[in-house]
Design an enzyme around this catalytic site. Structure first.
Site, PDB file in Angstrom:
ATOM      1  N   GLN A   1       4.591   3.148  13.645  1.00 33.88           N
ATOM      2  CA  GLN A   1       4.498   4.248  12.680  1.00 33.88           C
ATOM      3  C   GLN A   1       3.174   4.974  12.877  1.00 33.88           C
ATOM      4  O   GLN A   1       2.276   4.456  13.529  1.00 33.88           O
ATOM      5  CB  GLN A   1       4.581   3.732  11.245  1.00 33.88           C
ATOM      6  CG  GLN A   1       3.342   3.023  10.746  1.00 33.88           C
ATOM      7  CD  GLN A   1       3.492   2.498   9.329  1.00 33.88           C
ATOM      8  OE1 GLN A   1       4.077   1.460   9.119  1.00 33.88           O
ATOM      9  NE2 GLN A   1       2.961   3.220   8.370  1.00 33.88           N
TER      10      GLN A   1
ATOM     11  N   GLU B   1       1.994  -1.850  13.268  1.00 34.46           N
ATOM     12  CA  GLU B   1       2.051  -3.317  13.330  1.00 34.46           C
ATOM     13  C   GLU B   1       2.518  -3.840  14.687  1.00 34.46           C
ATOM     14  O   GLU B   1       2.665  -5.049  14.862  1.00 34.46           O
ATOM     15  CB  GLU B   1       2.958  -3.839  12.209  1.00 34.46           C
ATOM     16  CG  GLU B   1       2.345  -3.614  10.837  1.00 34.46           C
ATOM     17  CD  GLU B   1       3.306  -3.869   9.681  1.00 34.46           C
ATOM     18  OE1 GLU B   1       2.824  -3.970   8.541  1.00 34.46           O
ATOM     19  OE2 GLU B   1       4.532  -3.944   9.914  1.00 34.46           O
TER      20      GLU B   1
ATOM     21  N   TRP C   1       0.834  -1.214   0.000  1.00 31.25           N
ATOM     22  CA  TRP C   1       0.000   0.000   0.000  1.00 31.25           C
ATOM     23  C   TRP C   1       0.865   1.259   0.000  1.00 31.25           C
ATOM     24  O   TRP C   1       0.356   2.367  -0.191  1.00 31.25           O
ATOM     25  CB  TRP C   1      -0.978  -0.006   1.180  1.00 31.25           C
ATOM     26  CG  TRP C   1      -0.357   0.107   2.552  1.00 31.25           C
ATOM     27  CD1 TRP C   1       0.349  -0.857   3.202  1.00 31.25           C
ATOM     28  CD2 TRP C   1      -0.428   1.225   3.452  1.00 31.25           C
ATOM     29  NE1 TRP C   1       0.734  -0.412   4.450  1.00 31.25           N
ATOM     30  CE2 TRP C   1       0.271   0.866   4.634  1.00 31.25           C
ATOM     31  CE3 TRP C   1      -1.016   2.489   3.394  1.00 31.25           C
ATOM     32  CZ2 TRP C   1       0.401   1.721   5.738  1.00 31.25           C
ATOM     33  CZ3 TRP C   1      -0.876   3.338   4.492  1.00 31.25           C
ATOM     34  CH2 TRP C   1      -0.174   2.960   5.641  1.00 31.25           C
ATOM     35  N   ASP C   2       2.159   1.106   0.183  1.00 31.01           N
ATOM     36  CA  ASP C   2       3.097   2.237   0.132  1.00 31.01           C
ATOM     37  C   ASP C   2       2.928   3.023  -1.176  1.00 31.01           C
ATOM     38  O   ASP C   2       3.050   4.249  -1.193  1.00 31.01           O
ATOM     39  CB  ASP C   2       4.553   1.735   0.173  1.00 31.01           C
ATOM     40  CG  ASP C   2       4.853   0.841   1.357  1.00 31.01           C
ATOM     41  OD1 ASP C   2       3.909   0.276   1.936  1.00 31.01           O
ATOM     42  OD2 ASP C   2       6.032   0.703   1.702  1.00 31.01           O
TER      43      ASP C   2
END
Length: 768
Positions: A603, A490, A359-360
């Site tokens: 993140q 995550e 998805w980056d």
């Protein structure tokens, strides 16, 4: 301690002095590519020390069978890997019978390696004394051609310094290579033929299972003191290898040079029966141009890339070097020429993450490509997902979803899910939202609605169907909840009601409904075609509306913030500053169990939602959430510092924004995460670009106009960047006291500066 051996320089990455301990790190940092292929900066000559050999071809992969302890329904059968491809760069060098090898020679002096970002080449020079007492100077330069993207060129000079010597060059092709990263140590390549003709050699091979046919080829030329030697080399062949052997007597002070043209022809682009003949012609064409002419063309091609994508920074060499390194590596990885390709998180610099699409691309890369290239490039990236829609529907069906609901894969090469950690494969479903957001973002930036009407609406409907089915009605809360997910963070798995996931799910449903409504006015024929094709009903749309209007978000009245997920406040809320430095990074020092129970955020998670949907929250709300979550964020994902940099700049916290910028721009150069030898963080490099353009430049699109709220870190004197907005190119230059705008072309543009409308006229400099 971060590494600090890269010399500060505006336009080059430079390493001085040979250190065997950092060979693998430098192989990553000095990697080169041209969008069609790439390679780590391995030495051409033999090296018996620790090294990570890597050459890669865009789009060529192998389905490595999944290795898990316990099979679960829905698990992907394989993990797709970009393969370490046959190696064409090798040139073994022997001097009076002794191999040139930096790991075994007596002394290495004046070692210098340079990646010239402005001109697109890699060089290495050193002096060496071998065990037999012969002293040599070596000067090697290579590049992968942007114009002829099936070819790379090496020029390798050896000068005898202290006495005459018999020097043998042995240029070779080697198809007997293995991947560093392999689940079962499978054989990935099958060699079909090894042949040569004159000064050219070819190895024809194909990948196992996927049957990609590749011809690896080389053509060589030997010269002494610049004069071509027309001698015939001896040829040596084995099952997977072919080499030429050229020997010459070299007097003291003389220079023997090997010029080697090499590369790949692939059946993705040619008939598999023509690969050798195409390679013959391609090499002959390159050799006819010669090294110097090809290098001149390379410089021109890079000048063209930099003309649009360069960001200048005055007064801060490390910041300047960082952003140019990031922009260069993005262009090494993807140039937008081939709609079948996408952007792997490591690009062509290593094997981690399999070189697949994440998805980056949608969340971080599309803005960079939209603004620095033609909008067709960004459209290609969107079309890549459209072409995989059927597979995304199949992926969802495997997990029990129905009626054309689509779950795009976390990791893919061909549209099939191939990630095999259950907490990511099944739970990190927010990726679906990023794909819908990219469609919205593309339309917002380019004004091009045709992608949505022709293709994008089908994708949006399939994603909306997924969210409707994935949400559960909770009678306890009288709201829809989304259970058992992993957010962008995550470091928390299998949690309920992740704020970011719930928010993007609601947004996707609303955006799809709004798009359908908009199409009723100007695109009725397309709307009828799509509704018929996917069998969409009013009742189904009403269900979407109901879920969207009744989505649950965990909230803390005490802290006045949305909670990252249910139960976040049950954690022991110790901030990162109170973590001992000896325990960082926690992903290398702690057990997974301990990480999952901690409050630490890998993140931007809740803040990722505030970044995407900034216009739906007030600045005060952003500030509260930033102040609550940033202290718990360890930034152990490469995708984290850029979002925080943009938000810190919006909040006027320029020192914090600057530190986050440095961290994202020099993540690999300074090896913040102590893992650069595995490869570079390509997709987060697009986030670095966003840190400057959206962070310091404050660029947004508001009401179809570019808007800027420029700020400048106190460490900088000035900075500038260009934006291609709807086929008009605007240059923005920011200094301590003023911002100026220059518009190319022949029509005016209305922009917003700090909320005020201003008209920029072409070929004039407007200073604010």
């Amino acid at each position: 301690m971060n590494q600090d051996y890269i010399q500060p320089n505006n336009w080059s990455i430079i390493e001085e002095g040979f250190d065997a301990e950092r060979v693998k790190s430098s192989e990553s940092i000095f990697s080169i590519g041209n969008g069609a292929m790439g390679q780590r900066a391995n030495f051409e000559e033999q090296y018996s020390g620790s090294t990570f050999q890597g050459s890669y071809i865009a789009g060529v992969y192998y389905p490595d069978k999944t290795r898990v302890g316990w099979w679960k329904n829905g698990y992907p059968e394989y993990f797709a890997k970009v393969l370490n491809a046959p190696n064409w760069i090798g040139i073994n060098v022997t001097v009076n019978g002794e191999a040139l090898d930096l790991a075994t020679c007596k002394e290495v002096r004046n070692f210098r390696r340079e990646l010239n970002m402005q001109e697109g080449w890699l060089s290495r020079t050193f002096e060496v004394t071998l065990q037999n007492g012969i002293a040599l100077k070596v000067d090697a330069k290579r590049f992968l051609s942007i114009d002829m993207d099936e070819v790379g060129v090496i020029q390798y000079h050896v000068t005898a310094l202290n006495s005459a010597a018999d020097i043998t060059f042995e240029p070779y092709l080697d198809a007997g290579i293995t991947n560093e990263d392999s689940n079962w140590d499978d054989k990935f390549w099958n060699t079909l033929s090894v042949t040569s003709e004159g000064s050219q050699a070819f190895i024809l091979s194909h990948t196992m299972k996927t049957k990609f046919h590749v011809c690896t080829a080389m053509q060589t030329e030997l010269s002494l003191n610049g004069k071509v030697l027309n001698e015939t080399p001896s040829v040596s062949k084995s099952e997977h290898n072919i080499s030429f052997s050229h020997t010459a007597k070299v007097a003291k002070g003389e220079t023997l040079t090997m010029t080697k043209f090499g590369g790949y022809t692939v059946d993705r682009n040619h008939d598999k029966n023509d690969l050798v003949s195409v390679a013959q012609k391609t090499l002959a064409k390159a050799a006819a141009l010669g090294f110097d002419q090809m290098l001149a063309q390379q410089k021109e091609a890079w000048a063209e890339i930099w003309k649009m994508s360069d960001i200048t920074i005055d007064g801060d060499v490390k910041a300047q070097q960082g952003i140019r390194f990031n922009i260069m590596q993005l262009n090494h990885t993807y140039l937008g020429k081939d709609a079948r390709l996408n952007i792997g998180p490591k690009g062509f610099t290593g094997e981690k993450y399999g070189g697949s699409t994440y998805w980056d691309t949608e969340a971080y890369c599309i803005p960079f490509y939209m603004a620095t290239k033609d909008q067709k490039v960004a459209r290609n990236l969107l079309e890549y997902r459209y072409h995989h829609l059927e597979k995304a529907i199949e992926n969802a069906e495997k997990l029990g979803f129905k009626n054309g609901a689509a779950l795009y894969p976390m990791v893919t090469m061909n549209g099939e899910e191939c990630h095999n950690e259950w907490e990511i494969t099944f739970e990190e479903i927010h990726r679906n939202g990023a794909i819908a957001f990219a469609i919205f973002n593309y339309h917002r930036f380019t004004g091009d609605f045709s992608y949505i009407s022709e293709k994008g609406l089908e994708v949006l409907i399939a994603i909306a169907r997924f969210w409707k089915q994935r949400a559960t009605f909770s009678t306890l809360r009288n709201k829809y909840v989304i259970l058992g997910v992993t957010g962008p963070n995550e470091y928390e798995n299998n949690i309920n009601n992740n704020f970011y996931t719930n928010y993007i799910a609601q947004w996707c449903l609303n955006y799809t409904l709004e798009t359908i409504s908009k199409m009723k006015e100007g695109y009725a024929a397309d709307l009828i075609r799509v509704i018929k094709k996917v069998k969409l009903t009013e009742e189904e749309m009403s269900d979407w509306d109901q879920v969207a209007n009744n989505m649950y978000y965990p909230y803390s009245e005490e802290h006045d913030v949305y909670l990252q997920q249910d139960g976040f406040l049950d954690k022991e809320l110790i901030t990162v500053k109170d973590l001992p430095k000896s325990e960082r990074p926690i992903n290398q020092k702690w057990s997974w169990d301990r990480i999952l129970r901690s409050p630490y955020i890998k993140q931007a998670d809740t803040l990722q939602g505030f970044y995407f949907f900034e216009d739906q929250f007030s600045t005060e709300e952003l500030e509260r959430h930033f102040d609550f979550y940033e202290p718990f964020t360890v930034h152990e994902s490469s995708l984290s510092p850029c979002v925080h940099s943009i938000q810190a700049a919006k909040l006027g916290r320029m020192e914090q924004a600057y530190q986050f910028y440095l961290r994202t721009s020099r993540l690999d150069l300074d090896d913040y995460n102590h893992e650069v030898e595995e490869g570079l963080h390509i997709t987060s490099m697009a986030g670095t670009w966003m840190s400057i353009v959206e962070g310091f430049g404050g660029m947004r699109v508001i009401d179809n106009k570019l808007s800027f709220e420029p700020k400048i870190p106190e460490q900088w004197e000035a900075y500038s960047f260009k934006i291609n907005f709807r086929n008009q190119i605007l240059k923005i230059s920011v200094s301590k006291n003023e911002t100026s705008f220059e518009l190319e072309g022949d029509k005016s543009m209305t922009i917003l500066i700090n909320g005020k409308e201003i008209s920029v006229k072409p070929q004039e400099v407007l200073t604010v």
